[in-house]
Design an enzyme around this catalytic site. Structure first.
Site, PDB file in Angstrom:
ATOM      1  N   ASP A 160       0.971  -1.240   0.032  1.00 57.44           N
ATOM      2  CA  ASP A 160      -0.034   0.046   0.033  1.00 57.44           C
ATOM      3  C   ASP A 160       1.028   1.218  -0.034  1.00 57.44           C
ATOM      4  O   ASP A 160       1.640   1.339   0.704  1.00 57.44           O
ATOM      5  CB  ASP A 160      -0.866   0.104   1.225  1.00 57.44           C
ATOM      6  CG  ASP A 160      -2.013   1.189   1.415  1.00 57.44           C
ATOM      7  OD1 ASP A 160      -1.759   1.917   0.346  1.00 57.44           O
ATOM      8  OD2 ASP A 160      -2.910   1.321   2.322  1.00 57.44           O
TER       9      ASP A 160
ATOM     10  N   ASP B 288      -3.362   2.593  -5.851  1.00 52.74           N
ATOM     11  CA  ASP B 288      -1.983   2.684  -4.869  1.00 52.74           C
ATOM     12  C   ASP B 288      -1.868   1.376  -3.829  1.00 52.74           C
ATOM     13  O   ASP B 288      -1.022   1.416  -3.183  1.00 52.74           O
ATOM     14  CB  ASP B 288      -2.449   3.813  -4.064  1.00 52.74           C
ATOM     15  CG  ASP B 288      -3.451   3.662  -3.131  1.00 52.74           C
ATOM     16  OD1 ASP B 288      -4.319   2.768  -3.122  1.00 52.74           O
ATOM     17  OD2 ASP B 288      -3.657   4.460  -2.093  1.00 52.74           O
ATOM     18  N   GLU B 289      -2.509   0.370  -4.471  1.00 50.35           N
ATOM     19  CA  GLU B 289      -2.329  -0.632  -3.626  1.00 50.35           C
ATOM     20  C   GLU B 289      -2.291  -2.312  -4.589  1.00 50.35           C
ATOM     21  O   GLU B 289      -3.097  -2.134  -5.475  1.00 50.35           O
ATOM     22  CB  GLU B 289      -2.806  -0.971  -2.247  1.00 50.35           C
ATOM     23  CG  GLU B 289      -4.223  -1.273  -2.535  1.00 50.35           C
ATOM     24  CD  GLU B 289      -5.039  -1.169  -1.146  1.00 50.35           C
ATOM     25  OE1 GLU B 289      -4.625  -0.666  -0.067  1.00 50.35           O
ATOM     26  OE2 GLU B 289      -6.221  -1.913  -1.101  1.00 50.35           O
TER      27      GLU B 289
END
Length: 393
Positions: free
Chosen positions: A9, A105-106
Site C-alpha cells: 500500500d 495505490d495498492e
C-alpha cells in the site's frame, strides 16, 4: 507449503506523487484537494504532516483549513497519478507474476515459494520498500500473511513505512482487539448494525453465532464471519502480460547529475531491469523511449524505433543513442527514465522470420545468450548475484 501473501500500500498516494515532482512539499503540511483556489470540494489525500493536525481524506476543504490554516493545497492531476501507479505495478511485477491490483495505490502479491529469490518474507518486504523509495520516491506499508484479507489488515496496522506480519497465531492479539469498523469490507452502516447486535470488536464477531450473522447480512455474512476468524480462500488474480503496453523504469537521482558517463551507467541499470522484465513476460519491443527531468523540473522525452528486441544490450544501445543526441552538459539532470514499447509477440516461442534470424546473427545472438544465462542465474540465486561490469560500484 505455507501461503505467503503481501499487500503493498503506497502511503498517501496522491500527495506522495506530488512530492516526487515538487520537493518543496516535503516536510510541510500539504494535501491534494478539489479546486483549492475556490476553497471548495474535499481533501483527496493529505500527507502525514497535515494528518497530524487532524486533516483527513474526504474532509470538506473549509474544515481542513480551520484545522491547518497553513496547509498547502495542490489540484489533482489524475493522469500523473495513473502513470505513477503503473510505475509501482511494474516494479512490483519484478517480484512475482502473481500480482493483483486492488486500487490505484495498492496490490496483492502472491510471494509463495519466492524465498530462494528474495529471502524470507520480511527480507523481501524490506527489499520492496527500499526499491520503492529509491526508484520511485514513494513510501509504502506492507502487510504479510497467509491470505489476502489478513495481508490487507496487516498493511493498515503501521503507517507510514510499516511492515507487519499477521499469521494465524497473531490473530488473537493483533486482529481480534480491533473495532469492527476497522475491518476490511465492513462499511459504516454494517459496523453500526453489528454494534446494535452487541458486537464491538472483531474478536466478538469471530465468537458470535455464524448462522445469525449470515441470516442478518445475507450472502456477505459468510465472508464477514470467515474474515473475522482470519479465513479467506480467495486467490490472487494475476494480471495477464498480454495487456502490457510498455515496460518502463525511472530513477530520481540522489544528486543532480551533469556527467554524461555517469548518466550512461544509470541508464544501463534501468535497461537491464527492463530487458529482464520483457523476457520474463515474453515481450519484444520496437520502441525505446527515454525521459530526462532537469534540476528545474523541466521534462524532456525522446523515442526511437529499432528492430524488435528483448535483449538488454539493444535496449541500452538505443537509449544511450537518444541520451547522447539530447544530452546538454550545461544542464544537470535529477531523473532518468527509459521504457520499451511497441511489443512484437513472444520473445522466446515466436517462430523467427528470415529477417529476424539475420538480425539475431552475430552480436545480437551473443547478447541473447548472455541475457538467458544471466536470467537463469538470477532466477536460481537471486537478482543481485550477477550484473554487468559497468554497474559494479
Amino acid at each position: 507449503m505455507q501461503k505467503v501473501i503481501f499487500l503493498v500500500d503506497i502511503n498517501a498516494f496522491f500527495i506522495s506523487c506530488e512530492m516526487t515532482r515538487n520537493p518543496s512539499l516535503v516536510g510541510i503540511a500539504a494535501a491534494v484537494a478539489g479546486d483549492p483556489k475556490k476553497r471548495t470540494g474535499i481533501i483527496l489525500a493529505a500527507n502525514y504532516e497535515a494528518r497530524s493536525c487532524g486533516v483527513k481524506t474526504a474532509m470538506v476543504l473549509h474544515e481542513a483549513l480551520k484545522l491547518c490554516p497553513k496547509i498547502i493545497l495542490v489540484p489533482p492531476d489524475h493522469r500523473f497519478y495513473e502513470r505513477k501507479s503503473k510505475e509501482v505495478m511494474d516494479l512490483l511485477s519484478n517480484y512475482t507474476p502473481a500480482l493483483e491490483q486492488n486500487s490505484i495505490d495498492e496490490a496483492w502479491l502472491d510471494m509463495t515459494g519466492c524465498e530462494g529469490l528474495f529471502g524470507k518474507p520480511l527480507e523481501a518486504a524490506r527489499c520492496i520498500m527500499t526499491e520503492m523509495k529509491d526508484r520511485l520516491g514513494l513510501c509504502c506499508s506492507i502487510g504479510i500473511a497467509a491470505n489476502k484479507f489478513l495481508a490487507k489488515m496487516a498493511a493498515e496496522m503501521k503507517k507510514p513505512l510499516g511492515i507487519t506480519e499477521l499469521w494465524e497465531h497473531d490473530i488473537p492479539n493483533k486482529l481480534w482487539p480491533l473495532p469492527v469498523r476497522d475491518m476490511y469490507g465492513i462499511g459504516g452502516k454494517n459496523a453500526e448494525k453489528l454494534n446494535r447486535m452487541g458486537i464491538q470488536t472483531i474478536g466478538e464477531l469471530a465468537r458470535f453465532d455464524g448462522h445469525l450473522i449470515v441470516k442478518t447480512f445475507g450472502k456477505s455474512g459468510n465472508d464477514i464471519y470467515q474474515h473475522a476468524n482470519g479465513m479467506d480462500n480467495s486467490p490472487v488474480f494475476a494480471h495477464m502480460a498480454a495487456g502490457m503496453k510498455s515496460i518502463g523504469r525511472s530513477t530520481t537521482l540522489p544528486e543532480d547529475l551533469s556527467d554524461f558517463e555517469q548518466a550512461k551507467i544509470v541508464l544501463m541499470g534501468l535497461a537491464d531491469d527492463i530487458g529482464k522484465t520483457a523476457r520474463k513476460h515474453g515481450k519484444r519491443g520496437r520502441t525505446v523511449h527515454i525521459t530526462l527531468k532537469y534540476s528545474d523540473f523541466q521534462v524532456v522525452t525522446r523515442q526511437t524505433t529499432i528492430p524488435a528486441t528483448c535483449t538488454t544490450r539493444e535496449i541500452y544501445k538505443a537509449g544511450c543513442s537518444l541520451l547522447e543526441q539530447h544530452w546538454n552538459r550545461l544542464r544537470s539532470v535529477r531523473l532518468i527514465g527509459i521504457s520499451l514499447g511497441g511489443f512484437y509477440d513472444d520473445c522466446h516461442s515466436r517462430q523467427l522470420s528470415l529477417f529476424d534470424q539475420m538480425e539475431d546473427d552475430g552480436k545480437n545472438a551473443k547478447n541473447a545468450q548472455i541475457d538467458r544465462a544471466m536470467d537463469e542465474i538470477r532466477n536460481k540465486h537471486g537478482p543481485e548475484i550477477i550484473t554487468f561490469g559497468s554497474l559494479v560500484k
